[in-house]
Design an enzyme around this catalytic site. Sequence first.
Site, PDB file in Angstrom:
ATOM      1  N   HIS A 121      -5.405  -6.046  -3.038  1.00 32.53           N
ATOM      2  CA  HIS A 121      -6.251  -6.240  -1.850  1.00 32.53           C
ATOM      3  C   HIS A 121      -6.310  -7.704  -1.433  1.00 32.53           C
ATOM      4  O   HIS A 121      -6.899  -8.022  -0.406  1.00 32.53           O
ATOM      5  CB  HIS A 121      -7.651  -5.668  -2.102  1.00 32.53           C
ATOM      6  CG  HIS A 121      -7.674  -4.165  -2.111  1.00 32.53           C
ATOM      7  ND1 HIS A 121      -8.761  -3.417  -2.470  1.00 32.53           N
ATOM      8  CD2 HIS A 121      -6.707  -3.260  -1.794  1.00 32.53           C
ATOM      9  CE1 HIS A 121      -8.487  -2.130  -2.377  1.00 32.53           C
ATOM     10  NE2 HIS A 121      -7.227  -1.999  -1.974  1.00 32.53           N
ATOM     11  N   SER A 138       8.229  10.299  -2.050  1.00 34.03           N
ATOM     12  CA  SER A 138       7.779  11.501  -1.324  1.00 34.03           C
ATOM     13  C   SER A 138       6.936  11.131  -0.115  1.00 34.03           C
ATOM     14  O   SER A 138       6.828  11.902   0.838  1.00 34.03           O
ATOM     15  CB  SER A 138       7.001  12.435  -2.253  1.00 34.03           C
ATOM     16  OG  SER A 138       5.988  11.723  -2.926  1.00 34.03           O
ATOM     17  N   ASN A 169      -3.243   8.288   4.439  1.00 29.95           N
ATOM     18  CA  ASN A 169      -1.940   7.653   4.683  1.00 29.95           C
ATOM     19  C   ASN A 169      -1.717   7.286   6.148  1.00 29.95           C
ATOM     20  O   ASN A 169      -0.686   6.682   6.477  1.00 29.95           O
ATOM     21  CB  ASN A 169      -0.803   8.574   4.215  1.00 29.95           C
ATOM     22  CG  ASN A 169      -0.602   8.491   2.710  1.00 29.95           C
ATOM     23  OD1 ASN A 169      -0.937   7.474   2.100  1.00 29.95           O
ATOM     24  ND2 ASN A 169      -0.080   9.552   2.118  1.00 29.95           N
ATOM     25  N   HIS A 205       0.502   4.266  -2.659  1.00 28.70           N
ATOM     26  CA  HIS A 205       0.258   5.646  -2.226  1.00 28.70           C
ATOM     27  C   HIS A 205       1.428   6.567  -2.576  1.00 28.70           C
ATOM     28  O   HIS A 205       1.237   7.772  -2.714  1.00 28.70           O
ATOM     29  CB  HIS A 205      -0.037   5.683  -0.719  1.00 28.70           C
ATOM     30  CG  HIS A 205      -1.424   5.214  -0.391  1.00 28.70           C
ATOM     31  ND1 HIS A 205      -2.098   5.564   0.750  1.00 28.70           N
ATOM     32  CD2 HIS A 205      -2.283   4.431  -1.094  1.00 28.70           C
ATOM     33  CE1 HIS A 205      -3.312   5.000   0.735  1.00 28.70           C
ATOM     34  NE2 HIS A 205      -3.437   4.303  -0.359  1.00 28.70           N
ATOM     35  N   ARG A 242       0.848  -1.206   0.000  1.00 32.80           N
ATOM     36  CA  ARG A 242       0.000   0.000   0.000  1.00 32.80           C
ATOM     37  C   ARG A 242       0.877   1.248   0.000  1.00 32.80           C
ATOM     38  O   ARG A 242       0.557   2.251  -0.627  1.00 32.80           O
ATOM     39  CB  ARG A 242      -0.927  -0.036   1.223  1.00 32.80           C
ATOM     40  CG  ARG A 242      -1.947   1.065   1.225  1.00 32.80           C
ATOM     41  CD  ARG A 242      -3.175   0.655   2.011  1.00 32.80           C
ATOM     42  NE  ARG A 242      -4.134   1.747   2.102  1.00 32.80           N
ATOM     43  CZ  ARG A 242      -4.380   2.415   3.215  1.00 32.80           C
ATOM     44  NH1 ARG A 242      -3.744   2.110   4.336  1.00 32.80           N
ATOM     45  NH2 ARG A 242      -5.258   3.397   3.213  1.00 32.80           N
TER      46      ARG A 242
HETATM   47  C1  HEM Z   1      -9.234   2.792  -6.620  1.00 31.73           C
HETATM   48  C2  HEM Z   1      -8.211   2.264  -6.051  1.00 31.73           C
HETATM   49  C3  HEM Z   1      -8.080   1.947  -4.578  1.00 31.73           C
HETATM   50  C4  HEM Z   1      -8.818   2.343  -3.518  1.00 31.73           C
HETATM   51  C5  HEM Z   1     -10.026   3.253  -3.497  1.00 31.73           C
HETATM   52  C6  HEM Z   1      -8.237   1.727  -2.340  1.00 31.73           C
HETATM   53  C7  HEM Z   1      -8.683   1.914  -1.055  1.00 31.73           C
HETATM   54  C8  HEM Z   1      -8.217   1.236   0.044  1.00 31.73           C
HETATM   55  C9  HEM Z   1      -8.736   1.359   1.386  1.00 31.73           C
HETATM   56  C10 HEM Z   1      -9.850   2.313   1.827  1.00 31.73           C
HETATM   57  C11 HEM Z   1      -8.060   0.506   2.165  1.00 31.73           C
HETATM   58  C12 HEM Z   1      -8.268   0.262   3.671  1.00 31.73           C
HETATM   59  C13 HEM Z   1      -7.430   1.187   4.500  1.00 31.73           C
HETATM   60  C14 HEM Z   1      -7.730   1.043   5.982  1.00 31.73           C
HETATM   61  O1  HEM Z   1      -8.851   0.730   6.369  1.00 31.73           O
HETATM   62  O2  HEM Z   1      -6.802   1.279   6.760  1.00 31.73           O
HETATM   63  C15 HEM Z   1      -7.099  -0.164   1.339  1.00 31.73           C
HETATM   64  C16 HEM Z   1      -6.220  -1.119   1.772  1.00 31.73           C
HETATM   65  C17 HEM Z   1      -5.220  -1.627   1.005  1.00 31.73           C
HETATM   66  N1  HEM Z   1      -4.909  -1.291  -0.290  1.00 31.73           N
HETATM   67 FE1  HEM Z   1      -6.098  -0.233  -1.523  1.00 31.73          FE
HETATM   68  N2  HEM Z   1      -7.176   0.960  -2.719  1.00 31.73           N
HETATM   69  C18 HEM Z   1      -7.036   1.084  -4.069  1.00 31.73           C
HETATM   70  C19 HEM Z   1      -6.051   0.498  -4.849  1.00 31.73           C
HETATM   71  C20 HEM Z   1      -4.995  -0.194  -4.350  1.00 31.73           C
HETATM   72  C21 HEM Z   1      -3.859  -0.596  -5.119  1.00 31.73           C
HETATM   73  C22 HEM Z   1      -3.657  -0.287  -6.581  1.00 31.73           C
HETATM   74  C23 HEM Z   1      -3.038  -1.280  -4.274  1.00 31.73           C
HETATM   75  C24 HEM Z   1      -1.700  -1.912  -4.551  1.00 31.73           C
HETATM   76  C25 HEM Z   1      -1.229  -2.213  -5.712  1.00 31.73           C
HETATM   77  C26 HEM Z   1      -3.670  -1.309  -2.988  1.00 31.73           C
HETATM   78  C27 HEM Z   1      -3.183  -1.943  -1.881  1.00 31.73           C
HETATM   79  C28 HEM Z   1      -3.822  -1.991  -0.673  1.00 31.73           C
HETATM   80  C29 HEM Z   1      -3.403  -2.849   0.413  1.00 31.73           C
HETATM   81  C30 HEM Z   1      -2.251  -3.830   0.393  1.00 31.73           C
HETATM   82  C31 HEM Z   1      -4.273  -2.605   1.469  1.00 31.73           C
HETATM   83  C32 HEM Z   1      -4.247  -3.260   2.844  1.00 31.73           C
HETATM   84  C33 HEM Z   1      -3.440  -2.461   3.820  1.00 31.73           C
HETATM   85  C34 HEM Z   1      -3.341  -3.146   5.170  1.00 31.73           C
HETATM   86  O3  HEM Z   1      -3.653  -4.324   5.286  1.00 31.73           O
HETATM   87  O4  HEM Z   1      -2.911  -2.455   6.101  1.00 31.73           O
HETATM   88  N3  HEM Z   1      -4.844  -0.611  -3.059  1.00 31.73           N
HETATM   89  N4  HEM Z   1      -7.215   0.297   0.041  1.00 31.73           N
END
Ligand code: HEM
Length: 325
Positions: free
Chosen positions: A192, A79, A94, A69, A65
């Site tokens: 995800h 950055s 973030n 970001h 993530r």
């Molecule tokens: C439209 C695109 C995306 C949206 C709206 C989005 C949104 C989010 C949100 C809201 C979370 C949960 C954060 C939390 O509750 O703390 C999350 C988690 C995560 N996102 Fe996305 N995401 C997107 C694309 C991506 C992409 C492209 C990647 C990586 C290539 C990614 C990797 C992750 C990972 C690994 C997590 C889990 C983090 C954790 O377990 O602490 N996301 N994302």
Amino acid sequence: MKSPVMLSSTLLVVLFLSFGISCHAQLGYGYYNGKCGNQDVESIIRSIVQSRFNADRKIVAGLLRLQFHDCFVNGCDASILLDGPFSEKTAPPNLSVFGYDVIDQIKKALEATCPGVVSCSDIIIAAVRDALVMAGGLPYRVQMGRKDGMVSFAGLANNNLPPPNIPVPLAIQAFQARGLNPFDMVLLLGGHTVGVTHCSVIRDRLYNFNGSGRPDPSLNPLYVQILSNIVCPRFSSVDNIVFLDDPSSVLTVDNSYYKQLLQNKGILPIDQAIAMDWSTAWIVQLLANTNLFPNLFNQAMVKLGAVQVLTGQQGQIRRDCRRTN
Ligand code: HEM
């Protein structure tokens, strides 16, 4: 007709220009070979990621993530790592990003071995690749040669990071603006497969979808029961975590995330939406029903890692990833 002298000088100019472009505007494989004495930069990075992974597999999600970001805000220029009262890492989207300490540890080891050689932005890319492979992803090569950016603004992160309820067409636009097509977007959302969110992020979907006082009808009713009875009770004061993938495979890089979407178990609104929008649903079907995901995901990660990179004389190689030199 041009004389042979004119022709060969034109050729020389073209050659010079394209050589210049490929030297300065491109990333390369094996970029650090021979630049860090007889040390192998990529194995130094890998061994530090491995020891963190052995202690805590969640680091895969944190680092992945972090890369997303970073690359989405002003390109992959590290950055997000800069400290400061209004830097990117202070922006609300973030605040739950983690893994900064692993990058610091890698940077420290590399500075002790060959000071001023390896950029923080390259460290992120290699560390994420290693973490994904440790979590069951297929190995892939990463190109290096990024330089680190000099500025970091929370406002830019707030404006550029997509919110969880972003509509698919707007998400597609955001990815396209960074050279990533809808196929890349669906593949990258497959990140995800290793992650979690928090009850606060999906509370409305469970209890008050669009002000209806009812759950989101696109969410599997049985799943709604489990989530609202056990994981995210309505009046709980604790903001529990919710797996974005099938709980049995949340620490593994695989296509089960897409399979979950086909059962209407997409946790974030954007997760479920890509399985329902005509422009992306077919990609979700394809990735859920074949074993194409691991390889294609790697290719999309390589593209993500090349978004708006600084190379050549641009930027700098930070000595400390948290501050500019
Ligand atoms: C439209 C695109 C995306 C949206 C709206 C989005 C949104 C989010 C949100 C809201 C979370 C949960 C954060 C939390 O509750 O703390 C999350 C988690 C995560 N996102 Fe996305 N995401 C997107 C694309 C991506 C992409 C492209 C990647 C990586 C290539 C990614 C990797 C992750 C990972 C690994 C997590 C889990 C983090 C954790 O377990 O602490 N996301 N994302």
